[in-house]
Design a protein around this motif. Structure first.
Motif, PDB file in Angstrom:
ATOM      1  N   UNK A  28       0.834  -1.188   0.000  1.00  0.00           N
ATOM      2  CA  UNK A  28       0.000   0.000   0.000  1.00  0.00           C
ATOM      3  C   UNK A  28       0.877   1.249   0.000  1.00  0.00           C
ATOM      4  N   UNK A  29       0.372   2.310  -0.654  1.00  0.00           N
ATOM      5  CA  UNK A  29       1.006   3.623  -0.594  1.00  0.00           C
ATOM      6  C   UNK A  29       0.296   4.427   0.488  1.00  0.00           C
ATOM      7  N   UNK A  30       1.020   4.778   1.548  1.00  0.00           N
ATOM      8  CA  UNK A  30       0.427   5.474   2.684  1.00  0.00           C
ATOM      9  C   UNK A  30       1.114   6.814   2.884  1.00  0.00           C
ATOM     10  N   UNK A  31       0.396   7.810   3.432  1.00  0.00           N
ATOM     11  CA  UNK A  31       1.017   9.123   3.679  1.00  0.00           C
ATOM     12  C   UNK A  31       2.170   9.003   4.677  1.00  0.00           C
ATOM     13  N   UNK A  32       3.230   9.735   4.414  1.00  0.00           N
ATOM     14  CA  UNK A  32       4.410   9.649   5.274  1.00  0.00           C
ATOM     15  C   UNK A  32       4.127  10.186   6.670  1.00  0.00           C
ATOM     16  N   UNK A  33       3.314  11.233   6.788  1.00  0.00           N
ATOM     17  CA  UNK A  33       2.982  11.759   8.114  1.00  0.00           C
ATOM     18  C   UNK A  33       2.271  10.711   8.971  1.00  0.00           C
ATOM     19  N   UNK A  34       1.401   9.936   8.360  1.00  0.00           N
ATOM     20  CA  UNK A  34       0.684   8.896   9.097  1.00  0.00           C
ATOM     21  C   UNK A  34       1.638   7.798   9.561  1.00  0.00           C
ATOM     22  N   UNK A  35       2.524   7.345   8.660  1.00  0.00           N
ATOM     23  CA  UNK A  35       3.406   6.237   9.017  1.00  0.00           C
ATOM     24  C   UNK A  35       4.439   6.662  10.062  1.00  0.00           C
ATOM     25  N   UNK A  36       5.061   7.819   9.882  1.00  0.00           N
ATOM     26  CA  UNK A  36       6.062   8.268  10.854  1.00  0.00           C
ATOM     27  C   UNK A  36       5.402   8.529  12.211  1.00  0.00           C
ATOM     28  N   UNK A  37       4.202   9.102  12.192  1.00  0.00           N
ATOM     29  CA  UNK A  37       3.489   9.301  13.460  1.00  0.00           C
ATOM     30  C   UNK A  37       3.153   7.990  14.137  1.00  0.00           C
ATOM     31  N   UNK A  38       2.809   6.966  13.349  1.00  0.00           N
ATOM     32  CA  UNK A  38       2.495   5.656  13.925  1.00  0.00           C
ATOM     33  C   UNK A  38       3.739   5.020  14.534  1.00  0.00           C
ATOM     34  N   UNK A  39       4.879   5.091  13.825  1.00  0.00           N
ATOM     35  CA  UNK A  39       6.123   4.547  14.391  1.00  0.00           C
ATOM     36  C   UNK A  39       6.531   5.286  15.660  1.00  0.00           C
ATOM     37  N   UNK A  40       6.367   6.597  15.661  1.00  0.00           N
ATOM     38  CA  UNK A  40       6.714   7.383  16.842  1.00  0.00           C
ATOM     39  C   UNK A  40       5.819   7.012  18.028  1.00  0.00           C
ATOM     40  N   UNK A  41       4.544   6.766  17.752  1.00  0.00           N
ATOM     41  CA  UNK A  41       3.637   6.351  18.828  1.00  0.00           C
ATOM     42  C   UNK A  41       4.047   5.000  19.392  1.00  0.00           C
ATOM     43  N   UNK A  42       4.466   4.059  18.540  1.00  0.00           N
ATOM     44  CA  UNK A  42       4.938   2.761  19.023  1.00  0.00           C
ATOM     45  C   UNK A  42       6.166   2.918  19.917  1.00  0.00           C
ATOM     46  N   UNK A  43       7.099   3.801  19.505  1.00  0.00           N
ATOM     47  CA  UNK A  43       8.311   4.011  20.300  1.00  0.00           C
ATOM     48  C   UNK A  43       7.986   4.645  21.651  1.00  0.00           C
ATOM     49  N   UNK A  44       7.069   5.607  21.654  1.00  0.00           N
ATOM     50  CA  UNK A  44       6.679   6.236  22.920  1.00  0.00           C
ATOM     51  C   UNK A  44       5.992   5.219  23.832  1.00  0.00           C
ATOM     52  N   UNK A  45       5.163   4.369  23.248  1.00  0.00           N
ATOM     53  CA  UNK A  45       4.508   3.333  24.051  1.00  0.00           C
ATOM     54  C   UNK A  45       5.538   2.347  24.613  1.00  0.00           C
ATOM     55  N   UNK A  46       6.497   1.931  23.784  1.00  0.00           N
ATOM     56  CA  UNK A  46       7.524   1.029  24.276  1.00  0.00           C
ATOM     57  C   UNK A  46       8.394   1.671  25.345  1.00  0.00           C
ATOM     58  N   UNK A  47       8.681   2.974  25.192  1.00  0.00           N
ATOM     59  CA  UNK A  47       9.469   3.677  26.206  1.00  0.00           C
ATOM     60  C   UNK A  47       8.707   3.773  27.523  1.00  0.00           C
ATOM     61  N   UNK A  48       7.385   3.972  27.436  1.00  0.00           N
ATOM     62  CA  UNK A  48       6.593   4.109  28.654  1.00  0.00           C
ATOM     63  C   UNK A  48       6.408   2.780  29.372  1.00  0.00           C
ATOM     64  N   UNK A  49       6.281   1.684  28.607  1.00  0.00           N
ATOM     65  CA  UNK A  49       6.039   0.375  29.222  1.00  0.00           C
ATOM     66  C   UNK A  49       7.321  -0.386  29.495  1.00  0.00           C
ATOM     67  N   UNK A  50       8.429  -0.013  28.779  1.00  0.00           N
ATOM     68  CA  UNK A  50       9.691  -0.723  28.971  1.00  0.00           C
ATOM     69  C   UNK A  50       9.664  -2.130  28.429  1.00  0.00           C
ATOM     70  N   UNK A  51       8.856  -2.389  27.397  1.00  0.00           N
ATOM     71  CA  UNK A  51       8.724  -3.734  26.847  1.00  0.00           C
ATOM     72  C   UNK A  51       9.897  -4.050  25.932  1.00  0.00           C
ATOM     73  N   UNK A  52      10.392  -5.292  26.006  1.00  0.00           N
ATOM     74  CA  UNK A  52      11.431  -5.769  25.097  1.00  0.00           C
ATOM     75  C   UNK A  52      12.796  -5.192  25.412  1.00  0.00           C
ATOM     76  N   UNK A  53      13.767  -5.645  24.633  1.00  0.00           N
ATOM     77  CA  UNK A  53      15.156  -5.185  24.778  1.00  0.00           C
ATOM     78  C   UNK A  53      15.515  -4.223  23.648  1.00  0.00           C
TER      79      UNK A  53
END
Length: 305
Positions: free
Chosen positions: A149-174
């Protein structure tokens, strides 16, 4: 799983520097090996280790760690390198890696490897320079179904950033989520500085995120590398006539001629208007020929007083 495959950003120049960085990172991995094979290595980023601050960018945990990072660096780095230039791009890439390592320094007794933080800085630069672009994504579900799929870059980068913030807050994984967040924010900050200072060339129809938000002056248009100035074509009109000599003088009108008469010898004569009612001589036979019509008498000159 979501993997980027390409972007629709138009390349203004060939990104040699990004290809060099990808090749250098792969060669370093082949020469050094995976990081899990070493308990202590100078390139592993430990607590304020001088060699690890720069060396950890070229060291990875395993093959899949390397492959994922190089895929992201290839997709986003080519677009940024083509706009920044092959001279400054490697310096900005390494600088983002060093700054991110200082901002997200691992705790004593732990270490970090990988170019993820520096690559997130490049993604932050990308979203500032190309906010209206699209990303070609490979999306798979449970490794059994996939679609492109061709997706808007703002949507994808925002989604990746949200995943990183969630992982930073929960401390999940290495995974170094803190380094990812610091890298993306560093790239965004660097992109704002470059745009505000006018150090990035802009072309017709291209806008940065700051231009869209009204935080920067309108970008001046620059000619594309293949554009050349050509003289404007003349407006369509009457075809040009060949060169001719023109004069402003008007010709005197030809003197009026009387009625033609014929002599007894057959000669046709053309008398003047004032010869009407008189006789004219034939130049051929010498005879006299009468010109019909009333005789014109010249007006007398007025007498001055």
């Amino acid at each position: 799983m979501m993997l980027p495959l390409a972007t629709d950003v138009k390349m203004r120049s060939l990104p040699y520097a990004n290809s060099f960085l990808v090749a250098l990172t792969v060669i370093a991995y082949l020469a050094i090996g995976p990081a899990h094979a070493y308990e202590h290595h100078p390139f592993i980023l430990t607590y304020w280790s001088p060699s690890g601050i720069l060396g950890h960018i070229f060291m990875h945990g395993d093959f899949w760690h390397l492959a994922g990072n190089m895929l992201f660096l290839w997709v986003f780095g080519n677009a940024v390198c083509s706009r920044i230039g092959n001279l400054w791009y490697p310096l900005l890439y390494l600088g983002l890696g060093v700054v991110t390592a200082m901002l997200a320094m691992p705790e004593p007794g732990s270490g970090a490897v990988g170019a993820s933080a520096a690559i997130n800085g490049i993604i932050g630069l990308f979203i500032i320079l190309f906010p209206l672009s699209r990303i070609k994504m490979l999306i798979t579900m449970l490794y059994a179904w996939g679609d492109v799929l061709w997706l808007p870059s703002l949507f994808m980068v925002g989604l990746w950033f949200a995943f990183d913030v969630y992982g930073l807050a929960t401390g999940a994984g290495r995974i170094g989520y803190g380094a990812h967040v610091a890298g993306l924010l560093s790239g965004v900050g660097l992109g704002i500085i470059l745009v505000r200072c006018g150090w990035v060339p802009w072309y017709k129809g291209e806008l940065s995120l700051l231009h869209i938000l009204g935080l920067a002056a309108p970008a001046p248009r620059r000619e594309r590398p293949h554009e050349t100035h050509r003289p404007a074509l003349p407006a369509p009109g009457r075809p040009a006539m060949p060169w001719t000599l023109k004069s402003n003088f008007k010709a005197w009108p030809a003197p009026a001629r009387g009625k033609r008469v014929r002599c007894a010898c057959g000669t046709v004569l053309a008398p003047e208007p004032h010869e009407a009612g008189t006789y004219i001589r034939c130049p051929r036979c010498g005879g006299h020929v009468h010109v019909p019509g009333p005789r014109v008498v010249a007006a007398s000159r007025p007498v001055g007083t």
